[in-house]
Scaffold this motif. Structure first.
Motif, PDB file in Angstrom:
ATOM      1  N   PRO A  12       1.152   9.730  -3.358  1.00  0.00           N
ATOM      2  CA  PRO A  12       2.472   9.412  -3.903  1.00  0.00           C
ATOM      3  C   PRO A  12       2.495   8.342  -4.993  1.00  0.00           C
ATOM      4  CG  PRO A  12       2.602   9.657  -1.523  1.00  0.00           C
ATOM      5  CD  PRO A  12       1.145   9.737  -1.878  1.00  0.00           C
ATOM      6  N   CYS A  13       1.732   7.267  -4.832  1.00  0.00           N
ATOM      7  CA  CYS A  13       1.876   6.173  -5.809  1.00  0.00           C
ATOM      8  C   CYS A  13       1.283   6.556  -7.168  1.00  0.00           C
ATOM      9  CB  CYS A  13       1.278   4.887  -5.264  1.00  0.00           C
ATOM     10  SG  CYS A  13       2.021   4.427  -3.677  1.00  0.00           S
ATOM     11  N   MET A  35     -11.883   7.955  -1.653  1.00  0.00           N
ATOM     12  CA  MET A  35     -11.283   7.234  -0.528  1.00  0.00           C
ATOM     13  C   MET A  35     -11.946   7.623   0.792  1.00  0.00           C
ATOM     14  SD  MET A  35      -7.359   7.215  -1.881  1.00  0.00           S
ATOM     15  CE  MET A  35      -6.669   6.014  -0.756  1.00  0.00           C
ATOM     16  N   HIS A  40     -12.107   2.458  -2.227  1.00  0.00           N
ATOM     17  CA  HIS A  40     -10.984   1.590  -2.618  1.00  0.00           C
ATOM     18  C   HIS A  40     -10.943   0.289  -1.828  1.00  0.00           C
ATOM     19  CE1 HIS A  40      -9.736   3.919   0.813  1.00  0.00           C
ATOM     20  NE2 HIS A  40      -8.526   3.400   0.868  1.00  0.00           N
ATOM     21  N   LYS A  41     -11.780   0.174  -0.819  1.00  0.00           N
ATOM     22  CA  LYS A  41     -11.757  -1.026   0.034  1.00  0.00           C
ATOM     23  C   LYS A  41     -12.871  -2.006  -0.307  1.00  0.00           C
ATOM     24  CE  LYS A  41      -8.274   0.362   2.557  1.00  0.00           C
ATOM     25  NZ  LYS A  41      -6.941  -0.165   2.227  1.00  0.00           N
ATOM     26  N   GLN A  53      -5.840  -0.632  -2.528  1.00  0.00           N
ATOM     27  CA  GLN A  53      -4.985   0.559  -2.515  1.00  0.00           C
ATOM     28  C   GLN A  53      -5.030   1.214  -3.888  1.00  0.00           C
ATOM     29  OE1 GLN A  53      -1.304  -1.402  -1.167  1.00  0.00           O
ATOM     30  NE2 GLN A  53      -1.531  -0.234   0.724  1.00  0.00           N
ATOM     31  N   VAL A  54      -4.611   2.482  -3.929  1.00  0.00           N
ATOM     32  CA  VAL A  54      -4.504   3.169  -5.213  1.00  0.00           C
ATOM     33  C   VAL A  54      -3.033   3.316  -5.561  1.00  0.00           C
ATOM     34  CG1 VAL A  54      -6.678   4.431  -5.012  1.00  0.00           C
ATOM     35  CG2 VAL A  54      -4.614   5.443  -4.049  1.00  0.00           C
ATOM     36  N   GLU A  66       0.118  -1.928  -8.673  1.00  0.00           N
ATOM     37  CA  GLU A  66       1.504  -1.793  -8.195  1.00  0.00           C
ATOM     38  C   GLU A  66       2.211  -0.737  -9.056  1.00  0.00           C
ATOM     39  OE1 GLU A  66       3.298  -2.514  -5.619  1.00  0.00           O
ATOM     40  OE2 GLU A  66       1.718  -3.679  -4.671  1.00  0.00           O
ATOM     41  N   SER A  67       2.428   0.416  -8.422  1.00  0.00           N
ATOM     42  CA  SER A  67       2.903   1.576  -9.195  1.00  0.00           C
ATOM     43  C   SER A  67       4.236   1.330  -9.902  1.00  0.00           C
ATOM     44  CB  SER A  67       2.995   2.810  -8.291  1.00  0.00           C
ATOM     45  OG  SER A  67       3.907   2.601  -7.233  1.00  0.00           O
ATOM     46  N   ARG A  68       5.151   0.633  -9.239  1.00  0.00           N
ATOM     47  CA  ARG A  68       6.456   0.427  -9.893  1.00  0.00           C
ATOM     48  C   ARG A  68       6.335  -0.544 -11.074  1.00  0.00           C
ATOM     49  NH1 ARG A  68       6.839   0.812  -4.565  1.00  0.00           N
ATOM     50  NH2 ARG A  68       8.274   2.301  -3.616  1.00  0.00           N
TER      51      ARG A  68
HETATM   52  N1  LIG Z   1       2.866  -0.919  -3.483  1.00  0.00           N
HETATM   53  C1  LIG Z   1       1.659  -0.192  -3.858  1.00  0.00           C
HETATM   54  C2  LIG Z   1       1.285   0.688  -2.683  1.00  0.00           C
HETATM   55  C3  LIG Z   1      -0.002   1.408  -2.930  1.00  0.00           C
HETATM   56  C4  LIG Z   1      -0.316   2.339  -1.770  1.00  0.00           C
HETATM   57  O1  LIG Z   1       0.208   2.188  -0.661  1.00  0.00           O
HETATM   58  N2  LIG Z   1      -1.183   3.287  -2.056  1.00  0.00           N
HETATM   59  C5  LIG Z   1      -1.562   4.224  -1.035  1.00  0.00           C
HETATM   60  C6  LIG Z   1      -1.546   5.644  -1.605  1.00  0.00           C
HETATM   61  S1  LIG Z   1       0.099   6.104  -2.118  1.00  0.00           S
HETATM   62  C7  LIG Z   1      -2.961   3.870  -0.559  1.00  0.00           C
HETATM   63  O2  LIG Z   1      -3.765   3.375  -1.330  1.00  0.00           O
HETATM   64  N3  LIG Z   1      -3.241   4.129   0.705  1.00  0.00           N
HETATM   65  C8  LIG Z   1      -4.520   3.873   1.269  1.00  0.00           C
HETATM   66  C9  LIG Z   1      -4.642   2.485   1.858  1.00  0.00           C
HETATM   67  O3  LIG Z   1      -3.667   1.724   1.858  1.00  0.00           O
HETATM   68  O4  LIG Z   1      -5.723   2.182   2.326  1.00  0.00           O
HETATM   69  C10 LIG Z   1       1.926   0.627  -5.117  1.00  0.00           C
HETATM   70  O5  LIG Z   1       3.067   1.059  -5.288  1.00  0.00           O
HETATM   71  O6  LIG Z   1       1.021   0.804  -5.937  1.00  0.00           O
END
Ligand SMILES: N[C@@H](CCC(=O)N[C@@H](CS)C(=O)NCC(=O)O)C(=O)O
Length: 219
Positions: A12-13, A35, A40-41, A53-54, A66-68
């Motif tokens: 989603p992001c 992943m 990513h970690k 995170q991505v 930060e996507s937003r």
């Molecule tokens: N607030 C962050 C949230 C990023 C986020 O939650 N990414 C998710 C994918 S949509 C992710 O990386 N999930 C895997 C994890 O948190 O380990 C953004 O908007 O970029």
């Protein structure tokens, strides 16, 4: 250099960022992150996205996560191309209504949509089972929040004012994922929430979003 989005069009992001690139006619490419291997970690990925995170972007050496925040940066950087007005400017009240919409999405919509998606989609992908009691509670509470959306959308065409803005488009990735999990009734109930149904139909049919859906499906 073409804009690099480190992450995935399937998540989603990353979809949020790709949608805005499409609105603003910005060429981009995804740089895959493995992943499944927890890439990513750990470094070097976490040198650029320290929360692990991505996505993050690399815009000719400028790194941003930060996507937003990325979407806001892109809209301002490419102010003169693509869709105009995604961030209102110059009218104090329009700016305030927009900021209210942005906050509503983060504080009120995303927690429900994301938690439902975690239970019903991401857990299953990891071989787990959804907690159905928790899902039922989340859906029930989400309905109540969307009743307020109905009120807001009876006063304005969009959640951030009378024109489409980032506040609307930010809803799309997790909203569509949740909808696809057998929860159409949250978004498209013309009898119960006609304004939400109208709004959701309009924003999900934007060509920028349709392109994201097709790219995610590999079409
Ligand atoms: N607030 C962050 C949230 C990023 C986020 O939650 N990414 C998710 C994918 S949509 C992710 O990386 N999930 C895997 C994890 O948190 O380990 C953004 O908007 O970029």
């Amino acid at each position: 250099m073409v804009l690099k989005i480190h992450g995935s069009i399937k998540l989603p992001c990353g979809q949020r960022v790709a949608c805005i690139c499409n609105e603003k006619k910005i060429p981009y490419e995804f740089v895959p992150v493995d992943m499944s291997q927890q890439e990513h970690k750990k470094a070097p990925y976490t040198d650029f996205q320290p929360f692990g995170q991505v996505p993050y972007i690399d815009d000719d050496g400028f790194i941003l996560f930060e996507s937003r925040a990325i979407c806001r940066y892109l809209v301002k950087k490419y102010a003169n191309q693509g869709t105009q007005g995604l961030i209102p400017s110059g009218d104090l009240e329009a700016e305030a209504i927009f900021e209210r919409g942005v906050s509503i999405e983060i504080e009120t919509f995303n927690p429900f949509a994301a938690d439902i998606a975690i239970e019903k989609y991401f857990k299953a992908r990891g071989g787990g089972q959804p907690d159905e009691k928790r899902v039922a509670e989340l859906v029930s509470d989400f309905h109540k929040k969307l009743d307020v959306y109905e009120l807001l959308l009876s006063k304005h065409d969009y959640i951030g004012g009378d024109e489409v803005t980032l506040a609307d488009l930010f809803h799309l990735p997790f909203g569509c994922l949740t909808q696809s999990l057998g929860l159409d009734e949250l978004f498209i109930d013309h009898t119960k929430r006609p304004n939400v149904a109208r709004w959701w139909t309009v924003i999900t049919n934007r060509s920028s979003w349709i392109a994201v859906v097709k790219e995610a499906q590999g079409l």
